[in-house]
Design an enzyme around this catalytic site. Structure first.
Site, PDB file in Angstrom:
ATOM      1  CG  HIS A 334      -1.906   1.296   1.205  1.00 24.27           C
ATOM      2  ND1 HIS A 334      -1.920   2.466   2.568  1.00 24.27           N
ATOM      3  CD2 HIS A 334      -3.260   1.246   0.659  1.00 24.27           C
ATOM      4  CE1 HIS A 334      -2.219   2.765   1.994  1.00 24.27           C
ATOM      5  NE2 HIS A 334      -3.423   2.606   1.212  1.00 24.27           N
ATOM      6  NE  ARG A 337      -1.108  -1.343  -5.137  1.00 30.08           N
ATOM      7  CZ  ARG A 337      -1.310  -3.031  -4.745  1.00 30.08           C
ATOM      8  NH1 ARG A 337      -2.309  -2.849  -3.698  1.00 30.08           N
ATOM      9  NH2 ARG A 337      -1.432  -4.343  -4.984  1.00 30.08           N
ATOM     10  CG  ASP A 463      10.664 -27.007 -22.596  1.00 38.35           C
ATOM     11  OD1 ASP A 463      11.480 -27.358 -23.170  1.00 38.35           O
ATOM     12  OD2 ASP A 463       9.794 -27.061 -21.735  1.00 38.35           O
TER      13      ASP A 463
END
Length: 533
Positions: A334, A337, A463
């Site tokens: 907080h 930000r 992969d």
């Protein structure tokens, strides 16, 4: 080695089973040891009782014979016979039998019961070899007397019969009486042979009768000239002197019944003792998966109560630490930000367009890094509730969603439903990060799910990309570590994807392993452990 593995398979795996087995083993071993000890004492006691009873019986019959007229002796002997004993009257006892310590002890005991006769009684313990030797001698003796009976006019027999009738009314030579080995077998050895002198109370007991004039010549003093000689000898042979068998069916049944009863009691006691351990183990497994269950009941033995109390304290402290850390990270997020938003607004007033764009780009990167760090922190301090889901369906749904968007990915599985308790969002995020990493560097991604040998689950993602060097496979799990050295977030990312995935999997007690794929790329193997019951 095979015997050891076979024993390890038979050994119980649970604490309750091991306690029951140890208790039963101790009980059976105690029974066996006590059984041998008591069996020896019982054998000695029974054997002593048999010998004492036989001596008392023979002594009593000898007193009856001494007080009974000679014409009734045969009837007395008939009364004294039994399946285990044979009695007869003889002129002289067998003086060739060996005397052992037991024989001397029993002879002294018998003479004491007879109030010390002038000629001592004798007791012999016949082994099987002694018994067969005596049997052979008696067979020869019977044959000899049979030949003498064929001489009808022999003066010796006439004189002996005449003298005997004059003294005691009737003569009973040894070959007329009952034969020992008609009833007793040497296989039943050891046997006890008792020889007791008979001094009839109705006569002088002096040198009258055939026994007075015949000498044994054994040097034992039985027929010494200066000793009052018995008229006749009572000879008894008794079997049943062998010790009783060591193991009988009653003892086996007694051990079996006591073992069964103690085993049932021990089983319920062990279950009661270990039930708290099972609850504690389940609670510890849940804490290891990121759950915080209700406090474990503090009951049972004092050691278990102490362990449960310590576990509850540890869980409460861990939960408080995680909550404090979560609140701290939320506050940092907080607070960061607000200045980032303020700087973005101020950047709009920068006149230089190039600088303004770079500043805004840097602020966006900082905001993304703050969001990624918060996501990573949330994974380490996840408070999502655990619930049972079909892990196969969850994995297949993730793959199907990506296939619908055109990504080159395929799923391989046996289609079996596998219900697994987990935090679905956390598992989905971990799978998504690994699959996204595989799609970024590979042209074809394959996902498979199969059961592990120990009951767990393997999820494999492979992969055909460049892979990861073996020396860097541990580093890629560190936060903010990137194999791509440029600062391009589109190609290298922030470096938290694998760290978040491993944190989520480890929170479930599992692990992620990176290996070489069969097609040349990277193979990420996710292991989820079996659930403890």
């Amino acid at each position: 080695m095979n015997l050891r593995s076979f024993g390890s398979r038979l050994w119980p795996k649970t604490l309750a089973g091991q306690l029951v087995l140890l208790i039963l083993g101790a009980v059976i071993l105690t029974h066996v040891v006590l059984g041998f000890l008591l069996a020896e004492e019982r054998r000695d006691a029974v054997l002593t009782e048999r010998r004492g009873g036989a001596l008392a019986r023979v002594a009593a019959i000898s007193r009856v014979l001494a007080a009974t007229p000679s014409e009734n002796w045969r009837d007395v002997l008939k009364v004294g016979q039994s399946p285990q004993s044979v009695m007869r009257l003889v002129e002289q006892p067998d003086a060739d039998l060996p005397m052992s310590d037991i024989s001397n002890m029993l002879s002294a005991r018998l003479n004491q019961a007879l109030d010390g006769p002038a000629v001592p009684a004798r007791v012999h313990i016949l082994s099987e070899d002694d018994c067969r030797e005596v049997e052979a001698r008696e067979k020869d003796d019977r044959k000899k007397h049979h030949d003498d009976d064929d001489v009808r006019d022999g003066d010796r027999d006439h004189v002996r019969e005449k003298d005997w009738k004059k003294s005691w009314g009737r003569y009973y030579p040894s070959h007329i009486g009952p034969r020992f080995f008609d009833h007793l077998d040497c296989v039943e050895a050891p046997l006890m042979q008792i020889s007791v002198p008979i001094f009839p109370s109705g006569g002088s007991g002096a040198q009258s009768g055939p026994a007075a004039s015949s000498g044994s010549g054994d040097g034992s003093g039985l027929n010494a000239p200066d000793v009052v000689q018995p008229v006749v000898w009572l000879e008894a042979r008794i079997n049943g002197m062998a010790p009783p068998p060591r193991v009988v069916l009653a003892n086996i049944l007694r051990v079996a019944i006591s073992t069964l009863l103690i085993g049932i009691i021990a089983y319920f006691l062990a279950r009661r003792m270990t039930r708290s351990w099972a609850v504690l183990a389940q609670a510890a497994d849940r804490v290891g998966r990121g759950d915080y269950p209700e406090p474990v009941p503090e009951k049972g033995p004092i050691e278990i109560r102490r362990a449960a109390k310590a576990f509850n304290r540890m869980t409460a402290r861990l939960k408080r630490f995680v909550e404090d850390r979560t609140r701290m990270l939320a506050a940092i997020s907080h607070d960061l930000r607000t200045p980032i938003t303020s700087l973005r607004l101020r950047a709009e007033f920068v006149e230089d367009g190039e600088n303004r764009a770079r500043i805004i780009e840097t602020l966006n990167e900082m905001e993304q890094m703050v969001e990624a760090a918060m996501t990573f922190a949330r994974e380490e301090t996840a408070n999502e509730k655990t619930r049972k889901i079909d892990i196969t369906a969850l994995t297949e749904a993730i793959v199907e969603d990506l296939m619908e968007t055109g990504h080159p990915i395929r799923f391989h599985g046996d289609g079996a439903s596998r219900v697994y308790p987990c935090r679905p969002l956390s598992i989905k995020r971990a799978l998504g990060n690994l699959i996204s990493n595989a799609l970024t560097f590979g042209d074809l991604v394959e996902v498979s799910l199969k059961p592990a040998d120990d009951g767990g689950i393997w999820i494999e993602i492979s992969d055909d990309g460049p892979g990861i060097p073996p020396e860097q496979r541990d580093q890629v799990f560190e936060p903010f570590f990137r194999l791509e050295t440029s600062r391009n977030r589109e190609t290298g990312g922030i470096g938290l994807g694998l760290a978040i995935a491993r944190t989520a999997i480890r929170a479930h007690g599992g692990e992620i392993y990176l290996e070489d794929a069969p097609v040349g790329g990277l193979l990420a193997r996710i292991y989820l452990p079996p659930i403890a019951h």
